[in-house]
Design a protein around this motif. Structure first.
Motif, PDB file in Angstrom:
ATOM      1  N   THR A 123      -5.871-129.291  -5.555  1.00 15.00           N
ATOM      2  CA  THR A 123      -5.665-130.665  -5.090  1.00 15.00           C
ATOM      3  C   THR A 123      -4.233-130.855  -4.610  1.00 15.00           C
ATOM      4  OG1 THR A 123      -7.333-131.527  -6.616  1.00 15.00           O
ATOM      5  CG2 THR A 123      -5.738-133.107  -5.742  1.00 15.00           C
ATOM      6  N   ALA A 124      -4.076-131.630  -3.542  1.00 16.83           N
ATOM      7  CA  ALA A 124      -2.750-131.966  -3.018  1.00 16.83           C
ATOM      8  C   ALA A 124      -2.632-133.484  -2.882  1.00 16.83           C
ATOM      9  CB  ALA A 124      -2.516-131.298  -1.678  1.00 16.83           C
ATOM     10  N   ILE A 125      -1.435-134.016  -3.151  1.00 15.92           N
ATOM     11  CA  ILE A 125      -1.177-135.452  -3.082  1.00 15.92           C
ATOM     12  C   ILE A 125       0.086-135.685  -2.249  1.00 15.92           C
ATOM     13  CG2 ILE A 125      -0.715-137.555  -4.397  1.00 15.92           C
ATOM     14  CD1 ILE A 125      -2.046-136.252  -6.804  1.00 15.92           C
ATOM     15  N   ASN A 126       0.030-136.658  -1.360  1.00 12.95           N
ATOM     16  CA  ASN A 126       1.203-137.044  -0.571  1.00 12.95           C
ATOM     17  C   ASN A 126       1.854-138.262  -1.228  1.00 12.95           C
ATOM     18  OD1 ASN A 126       3.147-137.656   1.309  1.00 12.95           O
ATOM     19  ND2 ASN A 126       1.712-138.257   2.926  1.00 12.95           N
ATOM     20  N   ARG A 127       2.991-138.052  -1.852  1.00 12.25           N
ATOM     21  CA  ARG A 127       3.699-139.147  -2.527  1.00 12.25           C
ATOM     22  C   ARG A 127       4.807-139.744  -1.660  1.00 12.25           C
ATOM     23  NH1 ARG A 127       1.747-138.997  -7.627  1.00 12.25           N
ATOM     24  NH2 ARG A 127       1.025-136.990  -8.456  1.00 12.25           N
ATOM     25  N   LYS A 128       4.856-139.314  -0.399  1.00 10.21           N
ATOM     26  CA  LYS A 128       5.877-139.830   0.510  1.00 10.21           C
ATOM     27  C   LYS A 128       5.332-141.017   1.314  1.00 10.21           C
ATOM     28  CE  LYS A 128       8.203-135.353   0.928  1.00 10.21           C
ATOM     29  NZ  LYS A 128       8.729-134.318   1.861  1.00 10.21           N
ATOM     30  N   ASN A 129       6.237-141.683   2.007  1.00 12.21           N
ATOM     31  CA  ASN A 129       5.845-142.852   2.801  1.00 12.21           C
ATOM     32  C   ASN A 129       5.576-142.501   4.258  1.00 12.21           C
ATOM     33  OD1 ASN A 129       6.042-144.707   0.645  1.00 12.21           O
ATOM     34  ND2 ASN A 129       8.285-144.816   0.909  1.00 12.21           N
ATOM     35  N   LYS A 130       5.314-141.241   4.535  1.00 13.70           N
ATOM     36  CA  LYS A 130       4.986-140.808   5.889  1.00 13.70           C
ATOM     37  C   LYS A 130       3.913-139.725   5.832  1.00 13.70           C
ATOM     38  CE  LYS A 130       8.654-137.311   6.028  1.00 13.70           C
ATOM     39  NZ  LYS A 130       9.814-136.791   6.783  1.00 13.70           N
ATOM     40  N   LYS A 131       3.286-139.531   6.963  1.00  8.90           N
ATOM     41  CA  LYS A 131       2.247-138.509   7.045  1.00  8.90           C
ATOM     42  C   LYS A 131       2.881-137.125   6.987  1.00  8.90           C
ATOM     43  CE  LYS A 131      -1.607-136.965   9.965  1.00  8.90           C
ATOM     44  NZ  LYS A 131      -2.367-137.222  11.227  1.00  8.90           N
ATOM     45  N   ILE A 132       2.270-136.212   6.225  1.00 11.26           N
ATOM     46  CA  ILE A 132       2.795-134.862   6.090  1.00 11.26           C
ATOM     47  C   ILE A 132       1.670-133.836   6.182  1.00 11.26           C
ATOM     48  CG2 ILE A 132       4.741-135.602   4.637  1.00 11.26           C
ATOM     49  CD1 ILE A 132       3.181-134.411   2.234  1.00 11.26           C
ATOM     50  N   ASP A 133       2.053-132.613   6.515  1.00 11.35           N
ATOM     51  CA  ASP A 133       1.143-131.475   6.422  1.00 11.35           C
ATOM     52  C   ASP A 133       1.516-130.688   5.175  1.00 11.35           C
ATOM     53  OD1 ASP A 133      -0.182-132.116   8.748  1.00 11.35           O
ATOM     54  OD2 ASP A 133       1.103-130.847  10.000  1.00 11.35           O
ATOM     55  N   LYS A 134       0.526-130.354   4.375  1.00 15.71           N
ATOM     56  CA  LYS A 134       0.799-129.663   3.117  1.00 15.71           C
ATOM     57  C   LYS A 134      -0.092-128.434   2.999  1.00 15.71           C
ATOM     58  CE  LYS A 134       2.026-130.870  -1.615  1.00 15.71           C
ATOM     59  NZ  LYS A 134       2.142-131.997  -2.579  1.00 15.71           N
ATOM     60  N   GLU A 135       0.483-127.382   2.443  1.00 17.80           N
ATOM     61  CA  GLU A 135      -0.262-126.142   2.260  1.00 17.80           C
ATOM     62  C   GLU A 135      -0.871-126.087   0.868  1.00 17.80           C
ATOM     63  OE1 GLU A 135       0.902-121.959   3.837  1.00 17.80           O
ATOM     64  OE2 GLU A 135       1.608-122.017   1.752  1.00 17.80           O
ATOM     65  N   ILE A 136      -2.166-125.802   0.826  1.00 18.36           N
ATOM     66  CA  ILE A 136      -2.875-125.656  -0.451  1.00 18.36           C
ATOM     67  C   ILE A 136      -3.300-124.205  -0.600  1.00 18.36           C
ATOM     68  CG2 ILE A 136      -4.882-126.349  -1.816  1.00 18.36           C
ATOM     69  CD1 ILE A 136      -4.858-128.999  -0.444  1.00 18.36           C
ATOM     70  N   THR A 137      -2.954-123.611  -1.716  1.00 13.48           N
ATOM     71  CA  THR A 137      -3.309-122.215  -1.981  1.00 13.48           C
ATOM     72  C   THR A 137      -4.528-122.143  -2.882  1.00 13.48           C
ATOM     73  OG1 THR A 137      -1.002-121.506  -1.771  1.00 13.48           O
ATOM     74  CG2 THR A 137      -2.508-120.009  -2.909  1.00 13.48           C
ATOM     75  N   LEU A 138      -5.482-121.332  -2.463  1.00 14.47           N
ATOM     76  CA  LEU A 138      -6.700-121.104  -3.240  1.00 14.47           C
ATOM     77  C   LEU A 138      -6.722-119.648  -3.691  1.00 14.47           C
ATOM     78  CD1 LEU A 138      -9.192-122.893  -0.842  1.00 14.47           C
ATOM     79  CD2 LEU A 138      -8.358-123.793  -3.015  1.00 14.47           C
ATOM     80  N   ILE A 139      -6.844-119.423  -4.984  1.00 16.87           N
ATOM     81  CA  ILE A 139      -6.922-118.073  -5.534  1.00 16.87           C
ATOM     82  C   ILE A 139      -8.134-117.996  -6.446  1.00 16.87           C
ATOM     83  CG2 ILE A 139      -5.758-116.296  -6.899  1.00 16.87           C
ATOM     84  CD1 ILE A 139      -3.112-117.583  -6.174  1.00 16.87           C
ATOM     85  N   GLY A 140      -8.967-117.004  -6.225  1.00 22.25           N
ATOM     86  CA  GLY A 140     -10.167-116.874  -7.053  1.00 22.25           C
ATOM     87  C   GLY A 140     -10.707-115.469  -7.070  1.00 22.25           C
ATOM     88  N   THR A 141     -11.579-115.214  -8.019  1.00 26.14           N
ATOM     89  CA  THR A 141     -12.223-113.916  -8.160  1.00 26.14           C
ATOM     90  C   THR A 141     -13.582-113.939  -7.478  1.00 26.14           C
ATOM     91  OG1 THR A 141     -11.100-113.500 -10.257  1.00 26.14           O
ATOM     92  CG2 THR A 141     -13.067-112.195  -9.800  1.00 26.14           C
ATOM     93  N   VAL A 142     -13.822-112.958  -6.630  1.00 24.36           N
ATOM     94  CA  VAL A 142     -15.089-112.863  -5.899  1.00 24.36           C
ATOM     95  C   VAL A 142     -15.712-111.499  -6.163  1.00 24.36           C
ATOM     96  CG1 VAL A 142     -14.328-114.445  -4.103  1.00 24.36           C
ATOM     97  CG2 VAL A 142     -13.975-111.982  -3.823  1.00 24.36           C
ATOM     98  N   SER A 143     -16.953-111.334  -5.768  1.00 21.10           N
ATOM     99  CA  SER A 143     -17.623-110.049  -5.973  1.00 21.10           C
ATOM    100  C   SER A 143     -18.744-109.869  -4.975  1.00 21.10           C
ATOM    101  CB  SER A 143     -18.174-109.943  -7.400  1.00 21.10           C
ATOM    102  OG  SER A 143     -19.121-110.970  -7.636  1.00 21.10           O
ATOM    103  N   ASN A 144     -19.049-108.608  -4.683  1.00 20.82           N
ATOM    104  CA  ASN A 144     -20.275-108.282  -3.968  1.00 20.82           C
ATOM    105  C   ASN A 144     -21.414-108.274  -4.986  1.00 20.82           C
ATOM    106  OD1 ASN A 144     -18.780-107.844  -1.610  1.00 20.82           O
ATOM    107  ND2 ASN A 144     -18.462-105.685  -2.104  1.00 20.82           N
ATOM    108  N   GLU A 145     -22.619-108.521  -4.513  1.00 18.72           N
ATOM    109  CA  GLU A 145     -23.763-108.608  -5.417  1.00 18.72           C
ATOM    110  C   GLU A 145     -24.961-107.874  -4.822  1.00 18.72           C
ATOM    111  OE1 GLU A 145     -23.378-109.969  -8.277  1.00 18.72           O
ATOM    112  OE2 GLU A 145     -21.715-111.398  -8.085  1.00 18.72           O
TER     113      GLU A 145
END
Length: 232
Positions: A123-145
């Motif tokens: 989750t990302a939150i903009n606490r500023k008084n202007k529009k911003i671009d924010k980077e969100i990092t997703l890290i997870g474990t995956v597998s073939n099945e």
């Protein structure tokens, strides 16, 4: 004496019929190792965006349907990110079928789709008084099945499936993805990540000592190639 002999013969006949029926039932029974639920996607491959980390992100044409399948009715966007194709390729050499052996044949790629099990979220939150671009990092474990539907008593080696489809069907590893989101003042978003799969189907064959090969079942393999991301 005659009655006693007839009784013994009838008992033996009943045992024979029962045994034959049981054997037939056993041969017809099947074993399912995994049921993989998935959501059909329509990737817009003309929307390719190559990222700095070597991944490629695409838009999804049926984004609304995909989001609703996850129970998200107010999604801002749905995208897929495909990772380096070589990261879990093993370049397996096909295995020759020996006599009285189980082997995999008739492998076909049957499509692609998003898995239903959530890998991670952020989750990302903009606490500023202007529009911003924010980077969100997703890290997870995956597998073939993989999954199998074969006659009872059929032993299929995982290595033979991997050899036939060309990738390790039991591999598990960690993947990460960076997503850029635009946020209005005081706006917050949550990004959900699900596995993106290529689907393969195949036949399970038995090569007898005499005669031609026999089909003893079928199976599916699922190659994780990236993330399906839903921004809410």
């Amino acid at each position: 004496m005659l009655k006693k002999s007839l009784s013994i013969i009838m008992c033996l006949a009943m045992l024979f019929v029962f045994g034959t029926s049981s054997a037939l039932a056993e041969n017809k029974s099947t074993e399912t190792m995994l049921n993989m639920d998935s959501i059909e996607i329509e990737v817009d491959y003309e929307s390719a965006q190559i990222n700095d980390d070597g991944t490629t992100t695409y838009d999804v044409s049926n984004a609304k349907d995909v989001a609703l399948s996850y129970g998200i009715d107010d999604a801002k966007s749905v995208k897929v990110t495909i990772f380096n194709e070589n990261q879990n390729e093993l370049n397996f050499m096909p295995q020759a079928a020996s006599y009285n052996s189980i082997y995999i044949d008739n492998v076909i790629k049957s499509g692609e789709g998003c898995g239903t099990e959530e890998i991670t979220r952020n989750t990302a939150i903009n606490r500023k008084n202007k529009k911003i671009d924010k980077e969100i990092t997703l890290i997870g474990t995956v597998s073939n099945e993989y999954s199998l539907n074969v006659e009872a008593g059929t032993n299929v080696e995982v290595a033979s499936i991997s050899s036939a489809v060309g990738f390790n069907v039991s591999k598990t590893w960690s993947m990460s993805d960076n997503t850029i989101v635009s946020l209005e003042p005081n706006e917050s978003v949550t990004v959900y990540a699900y596995p993106l799969y290529n689907f393969y189907q195949f036949d399970v064959m038995k090569n007898p000592l005499w005669g031609s090969a026999k089909n003893v079942g079928s199976g599916s393999a699922y190659k994780c190639k990236g993330f399906c991301t839903v921004i809410q």
